[in-house]
Write an enzyme that holds these catalytic residues in place. Structure first.
Site, PDB file in Angstrom:
ATOM      1  N   LYS A   1      76.154  35.867  46.421  1.00 57.21           N
ATOM      2  CA  LYS A   1      77.068  36.347  45.378  1.00 57.21           C
ATOM      3  C   LYS A   1      76.969  35.507  44.120  1.00 57.21           C
ATOM      4  O   LYS A   1      77.088  36.034  43.020  1.00 57.21           O
ATOM      5  CB  LYS A   1      78.519  36.340  45.893  1.00 57.21           C
ATOM      6  CG  LYS A   1      78.847  37.499  46.809  1.00 57.21           C
ATOM      7  CD  LYS A   1      80.344  37.681  46.933  1.00 57.21           C
ATOM      8  CE  LYS A   1      80.697  38.872  47.789  1.00 57.21           C
ATOM      9  NZ  LYS A   1      82.129  38.975  48.065  1.00 57.21           N
TER      10      LYS A   1
ATOM     11  N   LYS B   1      71.486  44.513  53.030  1.00 61.77           N
ATOM     12  CA  LYS B   1      72.623  45.309  53.512  1.00 61.77           C
ATOM     13  C   LYS B   1      73.175  46.202  52.410  1.00 61.77           C
ATOM     14  O   LYS B   1      73.059  45.873  51.221  1.00 61.77           O
ATOM     15  CB  LYS B   1      73.719  44.387  54.051  1.00 61.77           C
ATOM     16  CG  LYS B   1      74.363  43.539  52.984  1.00 61.77           C
ATOM     17  CD  LYS B   1      75.635  42.859  53.459  1.00 61.77           C
ATOM     18  CE  LYS B   1      76.224  42.139  52.249  1.00 61.77           C
ATOM     19  NZ  LYS B   1      77.440  41.444  52.432  1.00 61.77           N
TER      20      LYS B   1
ATOM     21  N   LYS C   1      78.855  46.821  48.229  1.00 59.60           N
ATOM     22  CA  LYS C   1      79.790  47.353  47.241  1.00 59.60           C
ATOM     23  C   LYS C   1      79.424  46.943  45.826  1.00 59.60           C
ATOM     24  O   LYS C   1      79.775  47.600  44.877  1.00 59.60           O
ATOM     25  CB  LYS C   1      81.197  46.793  47.509  1.00 59.60           C
ATOM     26  CG  LYS C   1      81.914  47.400  48.661  1.00 59.60           C
ATOM     27  CD  LYS C   1      83.351  46.895  48.708  1.00 59.60           C
ATOM     28  CE  LYS C   1      83.433  45.555  49.375  1.00 59.60           C
ATOM     29  NZ  LYS C   1      84.802  45.120  49.680  1.00 59.60           N
TER      30      LYS C   1
END
Ligand code: TYM
Length: 335
Positions: A120, A201, A204
């Site tokens: 992130k 993966k 969002k």
């Protein structure tokens, strides 16, 4: 009745209200929450973790809408306020409070190891301390309710491992206080991959909306996204994670929505091509999402009812959370 409910194991889980909640979140986590609730064997607690969403910058108006969207989605998939606690994290201030205290026993090195932080933070211009400390807040969420089991997707395993480490450390340092929680991971669907890239993966925060199918995507959008989904070389519909990662991911999604074993689907599509398989897959997903989309509309049109449920949930959650916090304050020597 009271005695019986005391013996039930506690389940806690949550979704961060950021980005578009997608079928990975659903198949990896939320879908099993409903099954767990319906089994009646557990005390079930489901939280909209808004304090986690702000670990990356959020627009206040969009955040407010997203929090209500996630809450309405919980209800739409079948989380039942008569059977489960459902509430918003920031309505129970003990989460932030315990998060802070856990920070004070968390070695920096433990947080530096977190792969989700590494991923992130790469996407951020300015990396905020909150993003780094995120896992201690997640540990607080879980430990406040003396949680036994945490149903999540595979990407959260490392955070739960840290939660266990912190709980053990606190207990050893200050005396038995926290239950040591365990992860609860689905056999299939715990890691749904991106439709545009089966190496990563489904996410969002993906740059392209073609990475995911959002729970609220329209049938048209779903058909389009599946049509452009990446496939592998060859033409066989065969499950092989190594050689056919994209098709294997699509087969997993098909199997979970249709509730059919993968082998059966492979047989059905013997001698048929990707185009036909994808066309049917889109319909299977549309059909799988249509009941929750219909229910979602009801809740979307009735935000007051949703808020009333959340308020009641927070009051109940606070009963347990404040009990745990009193004990924690006492144990660490606060006056
Ligand atoms: P979040 O909001 O990113 O994701 C919500 C849930 O969806 C699962 N998930 C997936 N499962 C399968 N395939 C995927 N591609 C996929 N992507 C996401 C996640 O594992 C998760 O179960 N830190 C958490 C939220 C959280 C939490 C908690 C969870 C905060 N406190 C306490 C459990 C307990 C998160 O960011 O999940």
């Amino acid at each position: 009745m009271e005695m019986e409910s005391k013996k039930k194991k506690t389940i806690f889980s949550g979704v961060a209200p950021s980005g578009n909640i997608h079928i990975g979140n659903y198949l990896g986590a939320i879908k099993q929450w409903v099954k767990i609730q319906e089994s009646g064997e557990f005390r079930t607690i489901f939280c909209v973790v808004d304090e986690h969403a702000i670990t990356v910058p959020q627009d206040p108006e969009k955040l407010r809408a997203k929090i209500m969207e996630v809450a309405a989605l919980y209800l739409a998939v079948g989380i039942d306020p008569e059977k489960s606690l459902i509430f918003i994290q920031s309505h129970v201030s003990e989460h932030a409070e315990l998060g802070w205290i856990l920070n004070t026993i968390t070695p920096l090195g433990e947080l530096q190891r977190m792969t989700q932080f590494k991923d992130k933070s790469q996407k951020q211009k300015s990396i905020l301390a909150g993003l780094f400390n995120y896992p201690t807040l997640m540990a607080a969420d879980i430990l406040l309710y003396q949680t036994n089991l945490v149903p999540v997707g595979e990407d959260q395993l490392q955070h739960i491992e840290l939660t266990r480490t912190l709980a053990k450390k606190f207990n050893a340092q200050f005396g038995e206080t926290f239950v040591i929680p365990e992860p609860m991971i689905n056999k299939t669907g715990a890691r749904i991959m991106g439709l545009d890239n089966p190496e990563n993966k489904m996410s969002k925060s993906a740059e392209s909306p073609n990475n995911y199918i959002a729970l609220l995507d329209s049938p048209e959008t779903i058909r389009k996204k599946i049509k452009v989904a990446v496939t592998d070389s060859g033409s066989e519909i065969k499950y092989d994670r190594e050689k056919k990662p994209a098709v294997s991911n699509l087969l997993t999604i098909y199997s979970l929505f249709a509730e059919k074993p993968i082998e059966e689907i492979e047989k059905e599509y013997e001698g048929k091509g990707y185009a036909e398989f994808k066309k049917d897959l889109a319909e299977v997903i549309i059909e799988g999402l249509s009941p929750l989309q219909a229910k979602y509309k009801e809740f979307e049109n009735n935000p007051d009812a949703v808020m009333a449920i959340l308020k009641k949930g927070a009051e109940k959650a606070k009963e347990t959370a404040s009990r745990t916090m009193s004990e924690v304050r006492e144990k660490i020597g606060f006056v």
